[in-house]
Design an enzyme around this catalytic site. Structure first.
Site, PDB file in Angstrom:
ATOM      1  N   TYR A  77       1.807  19.508 -81.748  1.00 31.42           N
ATOM      2  CA  TYR A  77       1.594  20.936 -81.496  1.00 31.42           C
ATOM      3  C   TYR A  77       1.541  21.167 -79.974  1.00 31.42           C
ATOM      4  O   TYR A  77       0.903  20.393 -79.241  1.00 31.42           O
ATOM      5  CB  TYR A  77       0.272  21.340 -82.158  1.00 31.42           C
ATOM      6  N   ASP A  80      -4.295  14.952 -87.272  1.00 32.62           N
ATOM      7  CA  ASP A  80      -4.270  16.410 -87.414  1.00 32.62           C
ATOM      8  C   ASP A  80      -3.650  16.716 -88.778  1.00 32.62           C
ATOM      9  O   ASP A  80      -2.467  16.464 -89.001  1.00 32.62           O
ATOM     10  CB  ASP A  80      -3.446  17.020 -86.266  1.00 32.62           C
ATOM     11  N   LYS A 138      -4.869  28.093 -90.077  1.00 29.00           N
ATOM     12  CA  LYS A 138      -3.620  28.013 -90.835  1.00 29.00           C
ATOM     13  C   LYS A 138      -3.899  28.015 -92.342  1.00 29.00           C
ATOM     14  O   LYS A 138      -4.345  29.010 -92.864  1.00 29.00           O
ATOM     15  CB  LYS A 138      -2.852  26.774 -90.361  1.00 29.00           C
TER      16      LYS A 138
END
Ligand SMILES: *Cc1c(COP(=O)(O)O)cnc(C)c1O
Length: 380
Positions: free
Chosen positions: A99, A171, A196
Site C-alpha cells: 500500500y 496486513d 475497508k
C-alpha cells in the site's frame, strides 16, 4: 467452535450489555469515575480504554484468532504505532508491492528515524531468507498485495522469519479474517485498515493491530496509549455494526468479483486481469491452502491509456474513488491515486502504468456491474 459467519454476529467473548441492549452502547465519555481512592477501576480515561472500544477489540481479536486487538483511528495510525515497537534501530524485510501509505511511512518516516528496510518480491519466501541480517526484527507482508494481487505463502515466510528471531507482520486488509487468518498460519501481528472490509460502508476510518502473544500486546498497548491515535466511541460502534454483516457482504463481493474477473478476461480491450481466483494465477495453490475465499479485489491492464481514461470517465455504477472494501463498487487509477508517491521506475516495474486500473467490487448485482463496464468500454 463457532463458525466464522456466526462469530461476526455473536462473538463468544461478548459481554452482557446493560438493560439487555443488543447493540453495544456508545460510551461517549472521555473520563470515568474512580470508585475509591485506591481501588482500580476497569476504565479510567478513554485514550487508554473505553467500553465501546473494548467490545469491538475483543470481537476483532476473536475473529483473527488473536490474544488481543487494539483499535486505532486509521490503518496508518495502527502502522505508525506498530513501528514504535522497533525503537530506532534494526532491519525489516518488507514486500515490494505494498500500500502506498505504508511505503511512505517506511521510506520517509521510519528510515530517517533509524530503521533499515529491504523490499523484496514476496511471491517466493526464499527471497526473504536471502535478505536476513543478524538484526532483522520483522518481516512485513501484504497478501494479496496492492494492487498487483501477488500472493505470499504466510506459513513459509513465518518459518523463515522465526528462524532468525524476527516477527512476521501481515496486513490482512484485502481478505479480512473471514477469508484469511494469518495468526493461525504463523504470523505474530496482523494489521488492518478497518476502513475497508471491516467497516464495509465507506463511511468511517479505522485501523487494528491484532497480536498472538500477550507480551507483544502489552508493549503495543503502552505505545498506543502514549501515541493516542485511538478509535473514537462512535467509530467503534460503526465498526461493530459493519462487522456483523462482514460474512454476507464478502460472500456477495467475492461472487461478484469472480464473475466480473471472468468477463473482463474475455474482452479484447483487456490485456491482463490480476485476480487471485484464477486457477492460472501463480499463487493459486497457496491461496487454496491458506484462504477460504478469493475476496472482492481485482486489477487489470487495458490496451491503452485512452481506454483506461475512457472507463474512468464513462462508468456510472462504479465510482472513481480511492479506497476499497465497501458495499459500493469503486474503481481506482493507482498511478494517480494510491501509488502516486511511488517513484516512477519502481511503479512501472511493478506494472502500475497508465493502463492499470484497480477495482473494489461491491454488493450490487453482478450483471449490472458488468453492463456498466461494457457500456464504458464501448463508449465512443
Ligand atoms: C487503506 C490501507 C491502509 C491504510 O489504512 P487507512 O485506514 O487508510 O489509514 C493500509 N493497508 C492497506 C492494504 C490499505 O488498503
Amino acid at each position: 467452535m463457532l463458525r466464522k459467519d456466526t462469530i461476526c454476529v455473536h462473538p463468544s467473548r461478548c459481554q452482557k450489555l446493560p438493560y439487555g441492549a443488543i447493540a453495544t452502547p456508545i460510551f461517549q465519555s472521555a473520563t470515568f469515575v474512580h470508585e475509591g481512592v485506591e481501588t482500580e477501576s476497569l476504565y479510567s480515561y478513554s485514550r487508554l480504554q473505553n467500553p465501546t472500544r473494548a467490545a469491538l477489540e475483543s470481537r476483532v481479536a476473536e475473529m483473527e484468532g488473536g490474544e488481543d486487538a487494539i483499535a486505532f483511528a486509521t490503518g496508518m495510525a495502527a502502522e505508525t504505532t506498530l513501528m514504535n515497537l522497533f525503537e530506532s534501530s534494526g532491519h525489516i524485510i518488507a514486500g515490494d508491492d505494498l500500500y502506498g501509505g505504508t511505503l511512505r511511512l517506511f521510506r520517509h518516516i521510519s528510515t530517517p528515524s533509524g530503521l533499515r528496510f529491504d523490499f523484496v518480491n514476496m511471491e517466493s519466501a526464499e527471497n526473504v531468507r536471502e535478505k536476513l541480517k543478524p538484526d532483522t526484527k520483522a518481516v512485513y507482508v501484504e497478501t494479496p498485495s496492492n494492487p498487483t494481487m501477488q500472493v505470499t505463502d504466510i506459513g513459509a515466510v513465518a518459518e523463515i522469519a522465526h528462524s532468525a528471531g524476527a516477527l512476521l507482520i501481515v496486513d490482512n486488509t484485502f481478505l479480512s479474517p473471514y477469508f484469511q487468518r494469518p495468526l493461525e498460519l504463523g504470523a505474530d501481528i496482523v494489521v488492518h485498515s478497518g476502513t475497508k472490509y471491516l467497516c464495509g460502508h465507506n463511511d468511517t476510518l479505522a485501523g487494528f493491530l491484532v497480536v498472538k502473544k500477550k507480551e507483544i500486546s502489552e508493549k503495543l498497548r503502552y505505545h498506543a496509549k502514549t501515541v493516542g491515535a485511538c478509535l473514537a466511541p462512535f467509530d467503534c460502534f460503526l465498526l461493530e455494526r459493519g462487522i456483523k454483516t462482514l460474512a454476507v457482504r464478502l460472500d456477495k463481493q467475492a461472487a461478484n468479483a469472480e464473475k466480473i474477473a471472468n468477463w473482463l478476461r474475455q474482452r479484447p480491450e483487456v490485456k491482463k486481469v490480476y485476480y487471485i481466483g484464477f486457477p492460472d494465477h501463480p499463487g493459486y495453490a497457496v491461496t487454496k491452502r491458506q484462504c477460504t475465499g478469493f475476496g472482492g479485489m481485482l486489477s487489470m491492464e487495458v490496451d491503452s491509456p485512452e481506454t483506461a481514461r475512457k472507463i474512468l470517465r464513462s462508468v456510472k455504477l462504479f465510482q472513481y474513488a480511492e479506497s476499497l472494501g465497501g458495499v459500493d463498487s469503486l474503481v481506482t487509477y493507482p498511478m494517480c491515486q494510491t501509488h502516486a508517491d511511488v517513484p516512477e521506475d519502481e511503479r512501472l516495474r511493478r506494472g502500475i502504468n497508465d493502463r492499470f486500473l484497480r477495482f473494489s467490487i461491491g454488493i450490487e448485482n453482478a450483471d449490472d456491474l458488468i453492463e456498466d463496464l461494457r457500456q464504458a468500454l464501448e463508449n465512443k
